[in-house]
Scaffold this motif. Structure first.
Motif, PDB file in Angstrom:
ATOM      1  N   ASP A  71       0.860  -1.181   0.000  1.00 54.42           N
ATOM      2  CA  ASP A  71       0.000   0.000   0.000  1.00 54.42           C
ATOM      3  C   ASP A  71       0.900   1.237   0.000  1.00 54.42           C
ATOM      4  OD1 ASP A  71      -1.845   1.989   0.469  1.00 54.42           O
ATOM      5  OD2 ASP A  71      -2.199   1.432   2.569  1.00 54.42           O
ATOM      6  N   GLU A  73       2.229   5.012  -1.669  1.00 54.87           N
ATOM      7  CA  GLU A  73       1.809   6.235  -2.361  1.00 54.87           C
ATOM      8  C   GLU A  73       2.972   7.207  -2.367  1.00 54.87           C
ATOM      9  OE1 GLU A  73      -2.729   7.731  -1.756  1.00 54.87           O
ATOM     10  OE2 GLU A  73      -1.192   8.359  -0.387  1.00 54.87           O
ATOM     11  N   GLN A  75       3.818  11.261  -2.452  1.00 56.91           N
ATOM     12  CA  GLN A  75       3.167  12.578  -2.333  1.00 56.91           C
ATOM     13  C   GLN A  75       4.214  13.668  -2.313  1.00 56.91           C
ATOM     14  OE1 GLN A  75       0.629  12.858   1.095  1.00 56.91           O
ATOM     15  NE2 GLN A  75      -0.511  11.014   0.504  1.00 56.91           N
TER      16      GLN A  75
END
Ligand code: DC
Length: 235
Positions: A71, A73, A75
């Protein structure tokens, strides 16, 4: 034809910096594929999985499971302008940059099923107007049809010396001999693994940066890109 530039090479050759500078010039996106392997290495260690140069099948299966369900990500941190990785919501920007995380990344990256599990995820990074992809197998496997492929290298001694200077400048203690040993171990593992070993693509433009500074490398790379992708308004 997709707008993709691949930048492969061994650790410490300056790929990250060149990738960033080229992406800025073109206004394209970036894939730091090493960060994905580093995150996976850290995630595996956090789960107590025992990584080594001869990972047993059971551990390999568990790391592959992790890779499939990672999981993760990326940013933008608007304060420092850096794109930072998050694993299940936790910022791992610092953890993944340690030497230990680099070695763990290189160990999990040698597992063929892990590479398969991360393939589609890396290809999904492609977005208009284009992508600059940094790694070991960007030009040979992940984006083998990229119109521009660069292979950036430098001697192990030179890469260790640069890393040494970076650490000293940051005020972090460093041992030149240990750095060289670590770089050589990672090179050996990345070059000799059975899948996607670190080699230049047959159609890559190879730049040896051992006796060049970053501006000299950048200008050689930009001249090559302009030749392959005329009209991209690089200046
Ligand atoms: O580029 P880096 O130092 O962040 O990469 C860390 C390790 O991840 C590297 O030693 C090997 C592995 N890696 C890989 O196998 N394939 C990639 N495309 C990128 C990294």
């Amino acid at each position: 034809m997709k707008n993709i530039i691949t930048i492969d090479g061994p650790s410490g050759a300056g790929k990250g910096t060149i990738t960033q500078l080229v992406a800025e010039r073109l206004g394209w996106h970036i894939l730091d594929s090493g960060a994905l392997y580093r995150i996976l290495g850290v995630a595996a260690k956090n789960q107590g999985l025992l990584l080594s140069d001869t990972i047993d099948t059971d551990v390999a299966d568990q790391v592959t499971h992790l890779a499939r369900h990672l999981d993760v990500e990326f940013q933008l941190n608007t304060t420092n302008g850096e794109v930072e990785p998050y694993l299940s919501g936790q910022n791992l920007a610092k953890e993944i940059r340690t030497d230990e995380a680099g070695q763990a990344a290189s160990q999990v990256a040698a597992i063929p099923s892990v590479r398969d599990a991360l393939l589609a995820r890396q290809r999904d990074f492609y977005q208009q107007p284009g992508l600059v992809a940094d790694g070991r197998d960007m030009g040979t496997i992940v984006f083998d049809d990229a119109p521009v492929k660069i292979f950036l290298t430098a001697s192990a001694e030179c890469r260790a010396e640069r890393r040494y200077q970076q650490l000293i400048n940051k005020g972090v203690g460093a041992n030149m001999r240990a750095l060289l040993k670590s770089i050589q171990a990672r090179d050996e593992r990345d070059r000799t693994r059975s899948v996607a070993p670190l080699v230049p693509a047959v159609d890559a433009f190879v730049v040896d940066s051992s006796s060049l500074d970053i501006q000299q490398v950048l200008s050689q790379v930009l001249v090559y890109i302009e030749k392959k992708l005329p009209g991209n308004h690089l200046d």
